[in-house]
Each structure stands twice: as structure tokens, then as C-alpha cells.
Design a protein around this motif. Sequence first.
Motif, PDB file in Angstrom:
ATOM      1  N   GLY A  55      -5.906   3.652   2.048  1.00 14.66           N
ATOM      2  CA  GLY A  55      -5.637   3.887   0.636  1.00 14.66           C
ATOM      3  C   GLY A  55      -6.869   3.709  -0.223  1.00 14.66           C
ATOM      4  O   GLY A  55      -7.941   4.246   0.065  1.00 14.66           O
ATOM      5  N   THR A  56      -6.743   2.923  -1.286  1.00 14.20           N
ATOM      6  CA  THR A  56      -7.853   2.715  -2.213  1.00 14.20           C
ATOM      7  C   THR A  56      -8.831   1.653  -1.738  1.00 14.20           C
ATOM      8  O   THR A  56      -9.783   1.343  -2.450  1.00 14.20           O
ATOM      9  CB  THR A  56      -7.322   2.341  -3.600  1.00 14.20           C
ATOM     10  OG1 THR A  56      -6.566   1.128  -3.509  1.00 14.20           O
ATOM     11  CG2 THR A  56      -6.435   3.452  -4.164  1.00 14.20           C
ATOM     12  N   GLY A  57      -8.615   1.091  -0.543  1.00 14.54           N
ATOM     13  CA  GLY A  57      -9.623   0.230   0.067  1.00 14.54           C
ATOM     14  C   GLY A  57      -9.452  -1.260  -0.109  1.00 14.54           C
ATOM     15  O   GLY A  57     -10.383  -2.013   0.189  1.00 14.54           O
ATOM     16  N   LEU A  58      -8.294  -1.733  -0.546  1.00 10.83           N
ATOM     17  CA  LEU A  58      -8.108  -3.169  -0.773  1.00 10.83           C
ATOM     18  C   LEU A  58      -8.362  -3.983   0.495  1.00 10.83           C
ATOM     19  O   LEU A  58      -9.147  -4.939   0.485  1.00 10.83           O
ATOM     20  CB  LEU A  58      -6.690  -3.444  -1.284  1.00 10.83           C
ATOM     21  CG  LEU A  58      -6.375  -3.065  -2.717  1.00 10.83           C
ATOM     22  CD1 LEU A  58      -4.888  -3.261  -2.993  1.00 10.83           C
ATOM     23  CD2 LEU A  58      -7.209  -3.897  -3.692  1.00 10.83           C
ATOM     24  N   VAL A  59      -7.686  -3.618   1.578  1.00 10.08           N
ATOM     25  CA  VAL A  59      -7.818  -4.392   2.820  1.00 10.08           C
ATOM     26  C   VAL A  59      -9.217  -4.229   3.401  1.00 10.08           C
ATOM     27  O   VAL A  59      -9.829  -5.201   3.859  1.00 10.08           O
ATOM     28  CB  VAL A  59      -6.740  -3.960   3.829  1.00 10.08           C
ATOM     29  CG1 VAL A  59      -6.969  -4.630   5.188  1.00 10.08           C
ATOM     30  CG2 VAL A  59      -5.350  -4.309   3.303  1.00 10.08           C
ATOM     31  N   ALA A  60      -9.736  -3.019   3.374  1.00 10.54           N
ATOM     32  CA  ALA A  60     -11.078  -2.783   3.913  1.00 10.54           C
ATOM     33  C   ALA A  60     -12.118  -3.652   3.215  1.00 10.54           C
ATOM     34  O   ALA A  60     -12.997  -4.234   3.870  1.00 10.54           O
ATOM     35  CB  ALA A  60     -11.440  -1.299   3.776  1.00 10.54           C
TER      36      ALA A  60
END
Length: 256
Positions: A55-60
Motif C-alpha cells: 500500500g502506501t508503505g506504512l509497514v515497509a
Amino acid sequence: MGEFAVEPTGEPFDFRHQASIYARYRRDYSGALYDAIESRTGAGRGRVAVDLGCGTGLVARSLSRRGWRVVGVDFSAPMLAEARRGRQARVELVRARGEEVPVRAAGAALITCGTAFHWFAPAPALAEMHRVLAPGGWAALFWRYPDPEAETTRLIGKVLRRFRPDLPQTALAMHPPEPFAGSQLVAEPEICIETVLDFTPESFLGLVASVEWIRRVAGAQHGSFLAALREEVDRVFPGEIREPNREYLYLARKPG
């Protein structure tokens, strides 16, 4: 497809048209959840983690801050565009499906998937996780929901039933009870983590606007539902909103 189901691997309306709302209002998971993952994997130390449905990169971004070298994988070009705006140095972003990951066999020590596995075809996605993980590597699937008894949950249900009286009274869960069933990965028991999210009325309404199952249930009346919910939120929550949530974490290891 059932009345309240979502189609695996298709790109929903919200992914195409509301990626900026996701980026603005979606929240990261708790530190306790990442701690629980690393209690199995150990610290990142530059090892490769693959975040599916990034998605928008929160976990990454969180994994990167914890020392992992991250490959974020998502099918949605608008979501990846938002992820690139906040990308950190050790995060690579690629457009692909969770069932066909462009990472070499045994190339990752960790695979994560936060509130996204329900969009995949389960058997191919699990087979791909097994292929990509190195022997001894871990997969972590997790979801977060508001507490079914939270005042916010009851309020959303109350307003939504004005437009969909047939909405089930029970809370809707997007994850299967044993997500690793049928795979070659060795699963551990479910971990449930209780946490609290703080919202302003605006940020709470923004989050609700980004929830795909609500948009589908409300259908053409989605805008009217959000307007009605705003009136109720302003009446019930004049200031800060504290919402109890539960994070459900499922861990599995590749033998070897």
C-alpha cells in the motif's frame, strides 16, 4: 462473490481513487506487533524483508527503521506512488501481485502482509511465500479491527443500517481463522494484541472513508452515509476519540 465479500486480487475503487486518503489517514501497527515479529526473526541487521500488499508503505517504512532491507510489493500504481513519497533509503518498491513476487527463491528472511492477505488468492500466495522465504524464515500476516464493543463500532453500524437495513449485526472480519492452513509453512498460534488509536473527528471520518467494505456496502449512498456519520460523530464525540482496537498476528516459519 457474497454480498459482503471482496474479490481477491482485484484492484478496488479505493485503491485507484483514494490512495491519497489512505496515505493521510491510515495508521501504522503497534510497536508491540513489530516486537512480537522480531521475537521470532531477531533484529533486521540488513536482511531482506518482503512486504506484500504494501500500500502506501506504512509497514515497509517501519521495518526499514528496524534495520530490515525491504522490498514493498503492491498491485496498485496509485498506492505505490504514495509509498514513494515517503520512501526511506532501504525500501525498494515494485508493482506485482502477491501471487507472483519478483524476488528470487529463498531470498527473504521475513515476509509481512498487513491487512492485505484477504485480497490474494490464498493457495498461490502461500506457495509464493514458501518459495521466497529462506529456510528458517518467517511469514507474518496481520489485521487490525476496532473492538466490536467500541462506541465507534456501534455508531458506524447504527448509521450504516439506515442505508442497509440488511447489514449483519455481527462484526465483519476479513481474515480466515487459520490463514496458513494448507501451506508448507509451520504456523504458530494466533497472537492478539490490544491497542488504542486516538483520533480527532476529522481523522476518524477520514479513516472510515477509506474502508473498502463500508464503501461497497453503502454503494451509491456512500457519500450520504459519510455525511450522516459526520453528524453523529459531532454529536457523540465533540473532542478526541479514543478507539480500542485489536491486532491479530499470525506467524509461520519455513522449515529448514
